[in-house]
Design a protein around this motif. Structure first.
Motif: not given
Length: 293
Positions: A13, A65, A95-96, A121
């Motif tokens: 991040g 994130s 996006t994790s 992601p």
């Protein structure tokens, strides 16, 4: 209003915030530990929100994130969560690296809030983020993916729409399964060559010039050749978490993954040896007998 709200200012991040700021994108940050967000803000000029809801209310696009599924659920839900603050029609890109089931679980909640949720992601570590060369694998509706392309352009080398919601998270686990296999194979091969009397640098030069010279081999070179100088790009506790998710998904789809199971065994060994906070390349040190207890 900012251009993008970024929820989570860990290694990835923070790197995203820096790359976005350098592109001229106006960013607002939130992190559960405020001091972490403030440190990133000092370097990037971004604003810091008090809650995830406040950050989400400040921008039409939200990127999350975060470290794991529980952190994602906590960030999205409740009166201080993303879904409480995001405006109707806002685009939220998760996006994790998480279980696809978590995305599917949050999807109806996002729909009810009028939020366009994509699981998005990325493939690439911190140096790749800093170069703006991430590969985004996105699950969700095509029109929302098209909207996302401009927002994430400063971060992305490639954006692939891989299917419906949940497909992005699935593909990230598939990709990371290969990454973790490469890390294990590279560690074993390098230590084998060293044990047999080949200089580490010469051995790595051959590997990096051979048929197995994937981008991973090149960008991990410094970490493997000079582990005492390596920064943490991907910690072993997150490797362990990923491999658990990969094997859970495999079980759900009735697939036996012997390679992933073996790799999880090594990751568990590394974490048990006290190496969870170290870079994934520390597996080579564990094999040499230099690390762990």
């Amino acid at each position: 209003m900012a251009d993008i709200a970024l929820i989570g200012t860990g290694r990835m991040g923070a790197a995203m915030a820096g790359t976005l700021a350098r592109s001229g994108t106006d960013v607002v940050l939130f992190n559960r530990t405020r001091a972490t967000a403030e440190a990133v803000a000092e370097q990037t000029g971004a604003a810091v929100a008090r809650t995830a809801a406040e950050a989400a209310a400040s921008a039409p696009v939200v990127l999350t994130s975060l470290s794991d599924d529980n952190a994602v659920r906590a960030a999205f839900r409740g009166p201080e969560g993303v879904l409480a603050g995001a405006t109707r029609g806002a685009l939220v890109l998760e996006t994790s690296t998480i279980d696809p089931q978590t995305v599917l679980e949050l999807g109806p909640e996002a729909d009810a809030a009028g939020v366009r949720l994509l699981d998005a992601p990325v493939s690439g570590s911190v140096p790749v983020v800093e170069r703006g060369e991430l590969v985004f694998m996105i699950g969700g509706e095509a029109d929302a993916v098209d909207r996302a392309r401009d927002a994430i352009a400063p971060l992305a080398r490639k954006v692939v729409h891989v299917g419906d919601r949940g497909a992005g998270a699935t593909m990230k686990l598939a990709v990371n399964g290969i990454v973790h296999a490469l890390n294990m194979a590279l560690s074993e091969a390098l230590v084998l060559a060293e044990r047999a009397g080949v200089d580490r640098g010469a051995a790595y030069e051959v590997i990096a010039s051979s048929a197995v010279a994937a981008p991973f081999v090149e960008y991990k070179r410094q970490a493997f050749e000079h582990p005492e100088e390596a920064s943490v790009a991907f910690s072993l506790d997150l490797v362990d978490k990923d491999l658990d998710l990969i094997l859970q998904l495999a079980e759900r789809v009735d697939l036996t993954m012997q390679q992933a199971a073996a790799n999880r065994g090594m990751a568990e060994r590394a974490v048990t040896a006290g190496l969870g906070s170290q870079d994934m390349s520390a597996v080579a040190g564990l094999l040499r007998g230099e690390l762990g207890s």
